[in-house]
Design a protein around this motif. Structure first.
Motif, PDB file in Angstrom:
ATOM      1  N   ALA A  62       0.821  -1.208   0.000  1.00  0.00           N
ATOM      2  CA  ALA A  62       0.000   0.000   0.000  1.00  0.00           C
ATOM      3  C   ALA A  62       0.856   1.260   0.000  1.00  0.00           C
ATOM      4  N   ASP A  63       2.076   1.181   0.535  1.00  0.00           N
ATOM      5  CA  ASP A  63       2.964   2.347   0.540  1.00  0.00           C
ATOM      6  C   ASP A  63       3.265   2.824  -0.873  1.00  0.00           C
ATOM      7  N   ASN A  64       3.346   1.905  -1.825  1.00  0.00           N
ATOM      8  CA  ASN A  64       3.594   2.304  -3.209  1.00  0.00           C
ATOM      9  C   ASN A  64       2.439   3.125  -3.771  1.00  0.00           C
ATOM     10  N   ILE A  65       1.230   2.839  -3.314  1.00  0.00           N
ATOM     11  CA  ILE A  65       0.077   3.623  -3.751  1.00  0.00           C
ATOM     12  C   ILE A  65       0.186   5.044  -3.206  1.00  0.00           C
ATOM     13  N   ARG A  66       0.502   5.147  -1.934  1.00  0.00           N
ATOM     14  CA  ARG A  66       0.679   6.474  -1.335  1.00  0.00           C
ATOM     15  C   ARG A  66       1.782   7.250  -2.047  1.00  0.00           C
ATOM     16  N   CYS A 113      -4.431  -1.568  -1.543  1.00  0.00           N
ATOM     17  CA  CYS A 113      -4.944  -0.522  -0.649  1.00  0.00           C
ATOM     18  C   CYS A 113      -5.675  -1.128   0.548  1.00  0.00           C
ATOM     19  N   SER A 114      -6.199  -2.352   0.382  1.00  0.00           N
ATOM     20  CA  SER A 114      -6.940  -2.969   1.474  1.00  0.00           C
ATOM     21  C   SER A 114      -6.047  -3.335   2.660  1.00  0.00           C
ATOM     22  N   GLN A 115      -4.736  -3.227   2.490  1.00  0.00           N
ATOM     23  CA  GLN A 115      -3.803  -3.432   3.601  1.00  0.00           C
ATOM     24  C   GLN A 115      -3.836  -2.269   4.589  1.00  0.00           C
ATOM     25  N   ASP A 116      -4.397  -1.130   4.161  1.00  0.00           N
ATOM     26  CA  ASP A 116      -4.297   0.112   4.928  1.00  0.00           C
ATOM     27  C   ASP A 116      -5.672   0.768   5.000  1.00  0.00           C
TER      28      ASP A 116
END
Length: 335
Positions: free
Chosen positions: A201-205, A222-225
């Motif tokens: 999810a960090d890569n999405i941010r 994203c569902s990880q966060d």
């Protein structure tokens, strides 16, 4: 349900044109261009499409692209994809192409983009399919190569709506290309990026904060966060999800485990796309059907995928309204 999905107007926002190279066309182009490929029949190619992760797919994907040499090859590739769009009632498509896959082999940038663009123009005139073109940087290559590719693209600014980032996510984070994307935005390009497929999810941010993307390609991590999911829903940041691709590459073991329904019902601007359909076994109708058969969705929810894609597209507000009205009219007929 199949009849409803078949007739549903569709908008595709995550499609790699090189990933539409069907085995039969691969063989035709190999013969036409005198290119050796390590397969004797189209059936052998199809048998090789048994992937265990993203890299195992990319290895054969780049191998297949070697048959694309002349402008007519890129035209034929794109026209074949548009025929699938016509059959699946895709009314608008925004296509990725990977120039580095070709320029590194000595194929001129102009050869690639002119062949694709000519087919897209014919698609608009003959099939009524509107389209935009997105140039992607290969993230497994270095920043210097991306900058050089951006320079090649500048004379074709009128043909390219945005730049993107694809290929191996692992080990190639968004920050590697932050300076290239900044220059692309300065030149007037919109930006998108693959993130949260194999990566976290960090890569999405980071794609949002460092690359300034208008939408995230894949984004299922994203569902990880929980906080990120809330942010994506509040901001209507589009996610261009590719269900069959996700299961073929083992992002999810099976479609019933996919999170796309949950994302939709959480209010995220999630869309359905086919990614590399020649390799993953399905174009747009196939992807919609795979989701509908494995997950509980009604007609309104299926149509919402199209409405989300219209909202997320890079067309004018007037064009968006026209496509949305067409979709809502179809839904009303089948309520």
């Amino acid at each position: 349900m199949r009849d409803f999905i078949q007739g549903l107007p569709k908008v595709e926002l995550h499609l790699h044109i090189e990933g539409t190279l069907e085995p039969d066309l691969m063989f035709e182009l190999a013969q036409r261009n005198g290119v050796h490929i390590p397969f004797s029949t189209p059936e052998q190619v199809r048998a090789a499409y048994d992937f265990h992760n993203l890299q195992s797919f990319l290895d054969i994907y780049y191998q297949g692209a070697n048959v694309l040499i002349h402008e007519q090859d890129f035209y034929d590739l794109t026209w074949a994809y548009l025929q699938h769009c016509h059959a699946d009632n895709v009314i608008h498509t925004e296509i990725f192409f990977d120039p580095q896959t070709h320029t590194d082999r000595g194929v001129a940038f102009a050869t690639v983009i002119n062949g694709i663009s000519r087919a897209l123009a014919d698609g608009r005139e003959q099939l009524g399919i509107s389209s935009e073109l997105i140039m992607c940087f290969l993230r497994h290559l270095d920043e210097a190569s991306a900058f050089a590719t951006l320079e090649m693209a500048l004379p074709y600014r009128d043909k390219i709506i945005a730049v993107g980032l694809d290929s191996s996510e692992q080990g190639n984070p968004p920050e590697k290309f932050a300076r290239v994307f900044a220059k692309a935005r300065e030149a007037g390009f919109l930006t998108v990026a693959h993130a949260g497929e194999e990566g976290t999810a960090d890569n999405i941010r980071d794609a949002m904060s460092l690359l300034g993307v208008s939408r995230v390609d894949h984004g299922v991590a994203c569902s990880q966060d929980e906080a990120l999911m809330n942010e994506l829903a509040a901001n209507r940041m589009p996610l261009t999800v590719c269900p069959l691709s996700n299961t073929r590459l083992k992002v999810f073991d099976k479609m019933s485990e996919h999170n796309i329904t949950d994302l939709l019902r959480r209010g995220l601007c999630v869309t359905i796309n086919s990614d590399d359909p020649a390799y993953f076994g399905g174009y747009m109708t196939d992807n919609f059907m795979a989701v509908a058969e494995a997950l509980p969705l009604n007609h309104k929810e299926l149509a919402q995928f199209t409405l989300n894609a219209i909202e997320a597209s890079f067309i004018t507000d007037a064009a968006k309204q026209q496509l949305a009205e067409r979709t809502c009219a179809y839904l009303a007929q089948h309520s």
